[in-house]
Design an enzyme around this catalytic site. Structure first.
Site, PDB file in Angstrom:
ATOM      1  N   ASP A 112      59.415  61.202  31.222  1.00  0.00           N
ATOM      2  CA  ASP A 112      59.675  60.393  32.408  1.00  0.00           C
ATOM      3  C   ASP A 112      61.180  60.147  32.587  1.00  0.00           C
ATOM      4  O   ASP A 112      61.921  59.965  31.618  1.00  0.00           O
ATOM      5  CB  ASP A 112      58.936  59.058  32.289  1.00  0.00           C
ATOM      6  CG  ASP A 112      57.664  59.023  33.115  1.00  0.00           C
ATOM      7  OD1 ASP A 112      57.345  60.039  33.753  1.00  0.00           O
ATOM      8  OD2 ASP A 112      56.976  57.986  33.114  1.00  0.00           O
ATOM      9  N   ASP A 130      54.526  57.975  42.084  1.00  0.00           N
ATOM     10  CA  ASP A 130      53.187  58.419  41.703  1.00  0.00           C
ATOM     11  C   ASP A 130      52.312  58.682  42.925  1.00  0.00           C
ATOM     12  O   ASP A 130      52.343  57.948  43.916  1.00  0.00           O
ATOM     13  CB  ASP A 130      52.494  57.363  40.840  1.00  0.00           C
ATOM     14  CG  ASP A 130      53.071  57.299  39.435  1.00  0.00           C
ATOM     15  OD1 ASP A 130      53.899  58.167  39.095  1.00  0.00           O
ATOM     16  OD2 ASP A 130      52.694  56.377  38.685  1.00  0.00           O
TER      17      ASP A 130
END
Length: 313
Positions: A112, A130
């Site tokens: 990430d 997302d």
């Protein structure tokens, strides 16, 4: 599964990837997401530790199981102090964590927050927030790709997040559109539904070898948007190693005719052989100027174009 994963579940997913034909179709990686690790590092070595309840046999055993199925094994990490499940991140432990993953037999790392330096050392990077299994989320995510598709190329791919096919919230045509556009954008095709119980319609989409071939074309050129004037009818086109691909996309609520103009939309002219990659009768014939398709609401027509005869200039 969100963050509720465990050893038995992952092994059953590996079994399903072989049983239902995902591996044969080219889905070679089985990737864990967050919550595989314990809440703290090992106090003596500072190494990451698999959650002892969810993964009692550890990651080496799990990686071996996955590898023995003919699959590759992926894992999730974070560049900061903590990941999205508040488990330890890799900040200050980058080399140690990389060595730990290598020792476990990990083949793929999703890290990430790498967008600034991702292309220098990685192969893909997330381009949006997302994604969710809703039509609005699909459109929002797609729109973020309009101005960055040229940054995607062999060795480094834009990743507009995982596919939401099979997770509910989308019609069959919406799932086809989602899958087709991600494939044509050359995005990593990452499935996120329960592969142990694949919905029949979703299985038909995910295993469409012709669409997968567009995604895996060796030229590796992402499509770009070439028409979006009315914000209803969109056309995305791009070159292939053996022709061209065009995605005719209807964002509207009604079925609509969409016309692909070979010269202005694709930069090709002459006699063009047109193949519809979703149609049961795929070859549509040879055309010289354009091709018009009747595209359902929220649906796509995906065309492969090959020049049969060029116009003498």
């Amino acid at each position: 599964f969100n963050c509720d994963i465990n050893e038995a579940l992952i092994k059953s997913i590996a079994d399903a990837m072989v049983e239902f034909g995902f591996l044969n179709a080219g889905y070679t990686y089985l990737n864990l997401d967050c919550s595989w690790s314990y809440h703290e590092r090992d106090v003596e070595t500072n190494r990451l530790i698999p959650d002892p309840i969810a993964f009692p046999k550890g990651m080496i055993d799990l990686a071996n199981y996955v590898h023995n199925k003919g699959l590759l094994f992926g894992i999730y990490g974070d560049a900061g102090i903590a990941d999205c499940a508040n488990r330890p991140g890799s900040l200050g432990f980058e080399e140690l964590d990389a060595q730990t993953f290598a020792d476990w037999g990990v083949d793929y790392l999703k890290q990430d927050n790498p967008h600034i330096w991702g292309k220098e050392i990685g192969n893909s990077w997330r381009t949006t927030v997302d994604i969710f299994p809703s039509w609005e989320s699909i459109l929002f995510t797609l729109d973020q790709q309009r101005n960055i598709s040229n940054f995607s190329s062999p060795g480094g791919w834009n990743d507009p997040d995982m596919l939401e096919i099979g997770n509910g919230g989308l019609t069959f045509d919406e799932q086809k559109s989602h899958f087709s556009l991600w494939a044509a954008l050359k995005a990593p095709l990452i499935l996120g539904f329960d592969l142990r119980n694949p919905p029949k319609d979703t299985l038909t989409i995910a295993l469409n070898e012709k669409i997968i071939a567009i995604n895996q074309d060796p030229l590796g050129q992402s499509v770009k948007i070439v028409e979006f004037g009315d914000n209803i009818r969109e056309i995305w086109t791009g070159a292939l190693s053996d022709g061209y691909v065009a995605v005719l996309f209807n964002r509207g609520r009604e079925t609509s005719n969409i016309t692909l103009k070979f010269k202005s939309h694709c930069g090709i002219d002459g006699t063009i052989a047109v193949t519809d990659l979703w149609d049961d009768v795929p070859f549509k014939g040879n055309f010289t100027q354009s091709y018009t398709s009747f595209v359902p609401s929220h649906g796509v027509t995906v065309l492969k174009l090959q020049v049969v005869e060029k116009i003498n200039s």
